[in-house]
Design a protein around this motif. Sequence first.
Motif: not given
Length: 112
Positions: A22, A24-27, A49, A51-52, A59
């Motif tokens: 998955r 993340t915002r830092n990807s 976001d 993802r939830n 994502d």
Amino acid sequence: MEQLAILSNRIPKTNGRKSAARLTRNSKIIKTIISAVQAKKGENIISLDLRNIQEAVADFFIICEASNQPQIRALSEYVEKQVEEKCGEKPYHQEGYKSMKWVLVDYVNVVL
């Protein structure tokens, strides 16, 4: 509604393969897309976001605005170029290049 309940209880099949990690915002791909949009003066940048949300198709959705058709083209083409150079990824799917009222660039886990 019964059909939706059945879908939400399904366990995704991986066929013996590892599932994709998955984001993340830092990807790197997300940072690259946002940086490219900013470089081409994209406005009102929003990163959603998802993802939830179990049923989400990606994502993250990154949404932005552009003032005119040439800027839409320049922005989307620059994003594609930067993501390929920095992340080694090509879009899975693209839409909207004919009308240039909007463009969708799909990187599977991230959609612009």
